[in-house]
Design a protein around this motif. Sequence first.
Motif, PDB file in Angstrom:
ATOM      1  N   ASP A 181       0.827  -1.198   0.000  1.00  0.00           N
ATOM      2  CA  ASP A 181       0.000   0.000   0.000  1.00  0.00           C
ATOM      3  C   ASP A 181       0.869   1.259   0.000  1.00  0.00           C
ATOM      4  OD1 ASP A 181      -2.403   1.626   0.542  1.00  0.00           O
ATOM      5  OD2 ASP A 181      -1.461   1.907   2.500  1.00  0.00           O
ATOM      6  N   PHE A 182       1.897   1.243   0.851  1.00  0.00           N
ATOM      7  CA  PHE A 182       2.762   2.410   0.963  1.00  0.00           C
ATOM      8  C   PHE A 182       3.504   2.669  -0.339  1.00  0.00           C
ATOM      9  CE2 PHE A 182       6.786   4.496   2.087  1.00  0.00           C
ATOM     10  CZ  PHE A 182       6.293   5.612   2.738  1.00  0.00           C
ATOM     11  N   VAL A 183       4.073   1.613  -0.896  1.00  0.00           N
ATOM     12  CA  VAL A 183       4.836   1.762  -2.132  1.00  0.00           C
ATOM     13  C   VAL A 183       3.914   2.178  -3.288  1.00  0.00           C
ATOM     14  CG1 VAL A 183       6.175   0.484  -3.850  1.00  0.00           C
ATOM     15  CG2 VAL A 183       6.679   0.200  -1.430  1.00  0.00           C
ATOM     16  N   GLY A 184       2.709   1.608  -3.295  1.00  0.00           N
ATOM     17  CA  GLY A 184       1.720   1.975  -4.308  1.00  0.00           C
ATOM     18  C   GLY A 184       1.389   3.463  -4.262  1.00  0.00           C
ATOM     19  N   ARG A 185       1.271   3.974  -3.040  1.00  0.00           N
ATOM     20  CA  ARG A 185       0.972   5.400  -2.885  1.00  0.00           C
ATOM     21  C   ARG A 185       2.132   6.262  -3.368  1.00  0.00           C
ATOM     22  NH1 ARG A 185      -2.213   6.581   2.721  1.00  0.00           N
ATOM     23  NH2 ARG A 185      -3.364   4.624   2.727  1.00  0.00           N
ATOM     24  N   LEU A 186       3.361   5.828  -3.024  1.00  0.00           N
ATOM     25  CA  LEU A 186       4.533   6.580  -3.488  1.00  0.00           C
ATOM     26  C   LEU A 186       4.533   6.664  -5.010  1.00  0.00           C
ATOM     27  CD1 LEU A 186       7.655   5.404  -1.415  1.00  0.00           C
ATOM     28  CD2 LEU A 186       6.310   7.482  -1.117  1.00  0.00           C
ATOM     29  N   GLU A 187       4.200   5.521  -5.621  1.00  0.00           N
ATOM     30  CA  GLU A 187       4.244   5.435  -7.074  1.00  0.00           C
ATOM     31  C   GLU A 187       3.296   6.450  -7.723  1.00  0.00           C
ATOM     32  OE1 GLU A 187       3.104   1.621  -8.558  1.00  0.00           O
ATOM     33  OE2 GLU A 187       4.351   1.797 -10.347  1.00  0.00           O
ATOM     34  N   GLN A 188       2.153   6.656  -7.054  1.00  0.00           N
ATOM     35  CA  GLN A 188       1.160   7.589  -7.593  1.00  0.00           C
ATOM     36  C   GLN A 188       1.570   9.057  -7.449  1.00  0.00           C
ATOM     37  OE1 GLN A 188      -1.502   6.411  -9.256  1.00  0.00           O
ATOM     38  NE2 GLN A 188      -0.604   4.399  -8.827  1.00  0.00           N
TER      39      GLN A 188
ATOM     40  N   LYS B 192       7.414  12.799  -7.995  1.00  0.00           N
ATOM     41  CA  LYS B 192       8.656  12.425  -7.317  1.00  0.00           C
ATOM     42  C   LYS B 192       8.947  13.293  -6.087  1.00  0.00           C
ATOM     43  CE  LYS B 192      13.542  11.529  -7.946  1.00  0.00           C
ATOM     44  NZ  LYS B 192      14.692  11.423  -8.839  1.00  0.00           N
ATOM     45  N   GLU B 193       8.759  14.608  -6.252  1.00  0.00           N
ATOM     46  CA  GLU B 193       9.072  15.522  -5.136  1.00  0.00           C
ATOM     47  C   GLU B 193       8.293  15.169  -3.878  1.00  0.00           C
ATOM     48  OE1 GLU B 193      11.451  17.812  -4.712  1.00  0.00           O
ATOM     49  OE2 GLU B 193      12.054  16.801  -6.576  1.00  0.00           O
ATOM     50  N   GLU B 194       7.003  14.901  -4.100  1.00  0.00           N
ATOM     51  CA  GLU B 194       6.123  14.604  -2.967  1.00  0.00           C
ATOM     52  C   GLU B 194       6.525  13.276  -2.321  1.00  0.00           C
ATOM     53  OE1 GLU B 194       2.012  14.876  -4.161  1.00  0.00           O
ATOM     54  OE2 GLU B 194       1.393  13.992  -2.245  1.00  0.00           O
ATOM     55  N   ALA B 195       6.884  12.313  -3.169  1.00  0.00           N
ATOM     56  CA  ALA B 195       7.278  10.994  -2.663  1.00  0.00           C
ATOM     57  C   ALA B 195       8.534  11.109  -1.796  1.00  0.00           C
ATOM     58  CB  ALA B 195       7.515  10.034  -3.824  1.00  0.00           C
ATOM     59  N   LEU B 196       9.475  11.919  -2.268  1.00  0.00           N
ATOM     60  CA  LEU B 196      10.716  12.093  -1.503  1.00  0.00           C
ATOM     61  C   LEU B 196      10.420  12.740  -0.153  1.00  0.00           C
ATOM     62  CD1 LEU B 196      13.219  13.282  -4.273  1.00  0.00           C
ATOM     63  CD2 LEU B 196      13.040  11.021  -3.193  1.00  0.00           C
ATOM     64  N   GLU B 197       9.499  13.678  -0.189  1.00  0.00           N
ATOM     65  CA  GLU B 197       9.128  14.344   1.047  1.00  0.00           C
ATOM     66  C   GLU B 197       8.498  13.356   2.021  1.00  0.00           C
ATOM     67  OE1 GLU B 197       6.266  17.981   1.685  1.00  0.00           O
ATOM     68  OE2 GLU B 197       7.698  18.381   0.044  1.00  0.00           O
ATOM     69  N   LYS B 198       7.613  12.520   1.483  1.00  0.00           N
ATOM     70  CA  LYS B 198       6.918  11.501   2.281  1.00  0.00           C
ATOM     71  C   LYS B 198       7.951  10.593   2.954  1.00  0.00           C
ATOM     72  CE  LYS B 198       3.488   9.310   3.851  1.00  0.00           C
ATOM     73  NZ  LYS B 198       2.693  10.007   4.844  1.00  0.00           N
ATOM     74  N   LEU B 199       8.920  10.110   2.153  1.00  0.00           N
ATOM     75  CA  LEU B 199       9.955   9.222   2.716  1.00  0.00           C
ATOM     76  C   LEU B 199      10.758   9.930   3.795  1.00  0.00           C
ATOM     77  CD1 LEU B 199      11.194   7.448  -0.545  1.00  0.00           C
ATOM     78  CD2 LEU B 199      10.303   6.292   1.496  1.00  0.00           C
ATOM     79  N   GLY B 200      11.027  11.218   3.532  1.00  0.00           N
ATOM     80  CA  GLY B 200      11.824  11.988   4.469  1.00  0.00           C
ATOM     81  C   GLY B 200      11.167  12.210   5.816  1.00  0.00           C
ATOM     82  N   GLU B 201       9.832  11.969   5.863  1.00  0.00           N
ATOM     83  CA  GLU B 201       9.130  12.144   7.135  1.00  0.00           C
ATOM     84  C   GLU B 201       9.517  11.074   8.150  1.00  0.00           C
ATOM     85  OE1 GLU B 201       4.975  12.032   6.247  1.00  0.00           O
ATOM     86  OE2 GLU B 201       5.043  13.925   5.122  1.00  0.00           O
TER      87      GLU B 201
END
Lengths: 330, 404
Positions: free
Chosen positions: B221-228, B231-240
């Motif tokens: 689920d998490f990876v699926g969300r990142l994929e959607q 890129k900028e937002e995904a990096l931010e999400k991971l950085g949390e």
Amino acid sequence: MARFPFLEDASEFIRGERPTLEELLLHPAYEEVRRDGMSRVRTALEEGRIPDGETRTEADFLRELLSYPIARMIVSGVGDAYLIRRYSLAEAEKARRNMTSEDNDFISHVAKDLGMDFRMDGLVLLHFSDYLRYSVQMKSKDWKLVNQRLADGYVRLGRDRFVRVLQEAIQRRMESELPLAVNDQILGALEDKIAEIDKLTEEKKEQYKVEDMGRIRITRIPPCMRDLIRAIQLGKHIPHTGRFALTAFLHNIGLSSDDIFRLYSLSPDFQEGKTKYQIGHISGEISGTEYTPPECSTMQSYGLCPGPDDLCKRIKHPLNYYRIKGKKRG
Amino acid sequence: MEKSATEDFLIRMFREYYKGTRLYLPNEFTHREFGFMFFKGGYVQRHLGFKTRNEVKRFLLDRAPSHVYYSSAYYERPGAGTMDEKGWLGADLIFDLDADHIPRVKGLPFERQLHEIKLELMSLVDDFLLDDFGFAEDDLLITFSGGRGYHVHVRSPSVRSLTGPERREIVDFIQGTGLEAESAFRKKAIDRTHFGSIFTLEMPKHDDGGWSSRVHKGLMDFVGRLEQMPKEEALEKLGEFEGIGEKTAGEIYSSLFEGEAGVRGVDRLREGRFDFFPKDSYRNHLVKVAVKHTLGTYRRQVDEPVTADIRRLIRLPTSLHGKSGMRVVILQRGEVDDFVPLRDAFPGAFGSDPVEVVLEQDVSITLKEEKINLHEGITDVPEFAAVFLMCRGLAKLSQKEERK
């Protein structure tokens, strides 16, 4: 069967075929059996294990099998809680060792005898209630239920783990069965053996030092609590405030109420009902409130602080001592 | 406007309810301890045992208590004064879901809280009690507590003799407390060298059971969300997540999503493979993130002391809750979805005839699907609402009503 004398079919075998109690206790033909029974108890007490008897010939087999009831009669004659525990632990440990070389059918057979709700084919599926009953006192995280594969009420276990659970169940069964009611005939016939084990048990309890607390790391325990434990083990009286502090401490570091109970059972003025109640109260099982031990300043005002060591000087609460030591050692 | 007049009114109403109600009694009720609280006098009266249904009924009619409890435990002598004398025989397994213990509902309006807790309840029952623990629906007694939550009583014989610490393990399971990444991602030796084995981590599978299945779902689920995400937002999400800096976030992202479609990291992940990270540390970070995300999504919160206590008193189903005047309603699992406490839990005994009350403050609430907006002071409200407001301490009986 001789290697698993606690099973129902073993006792049936003895009841069905073999000597009367009188023969077993008195007849010269069973002298060796009685000696083996004695050595079962003695090595359990002294070395924490049960010797592996010969089971090659039928005579060996019978001797090994019959030495078990003799051992139980001796233990019951002494009737000491510490001895019962130590003996049961050793018997269960022996059973575990023997089980590892048995096939799945046999392990299944043992598990059924112990009343387990399980299924076995390669892996074992054990009902979570049985799993909890016999694993809850194992402190390592990988035994926690949350870390098990639980589905539809059953925990999936490897064979080794299942055998370890069975060991615990065997130990509990043995402890719950002892002491047996022993009549005058038994006490008379085994008089010398009972006296010897009684004496040995007392000596052993004397030596039973703080280092023996098993599941918890003694090096992590602060000096105040260590002193209290030592006092109990030496049979010294400790004040109520000390009991409260120690019980709360041990409960908070994860010792089960049963283990705490066992520790107090060494105490000279030990009262079963009262001790159980007090532990239950402090651990919250009765009161609904879990207590924590007093902080260092209170321990000092109770006169329970033997003087701080280096780490003590940096903390204000005995539990922090235990936590910090735990972190250092990982 | 005497306080005692309000209490007398409530006592009269509660007695009226108990007169006309066929009370629920738990299985083996003669082995249960009962406890009560009253409108007058703040103490719990407990250590009571009853031999017949009639005795219980008579007690309720005589005393019209504000709260009625029974023990989750079975005792040899439930009426004995001390726990030692009672002789404990076993206990049902109880779960209590209450607004106080579910942080995310704090501060929400009452109706909203009740709705959120209902969602928690459904997940507790469906995902944990029925699926993981394998209880049958018949083993469960689900109730609305009459207040701000729900109770589940589990009466399977397999749980009766469980001790407090064993029950606490069940709570830990439901709350995900102590969940270790290694229990979901198992180590597997892929090579043995002179220096020891080289390990890889195995992906948990969807059908592993327990938390392994959840971690599998959580990771996907998490990876699926990142994929959607861009890129900028995904990096931010991971950085949390703790321990993931800009560089690591970038590496995890490119390991997962860069390359040709079909052979990217995420594609292999979906095939159950986990061996595409250039460095183990990136993989290990993702493992931690997956566990965290999983816990955040799937853990359920229950009141631990209630479940761990093997001598707990718990509200009797079909009794009235003295702080709301609502019934403790028994619900089949299928009835839970459509159950709305403030619509469905008022007893029929409390009618709609107007009762004059004095409000201490303005009140705005929806009861029985009727929006009620009331101003401070003297006002007429339907009987059931009067009981509700008085029980909650928001209103008192007016002097006119007192003289009736």
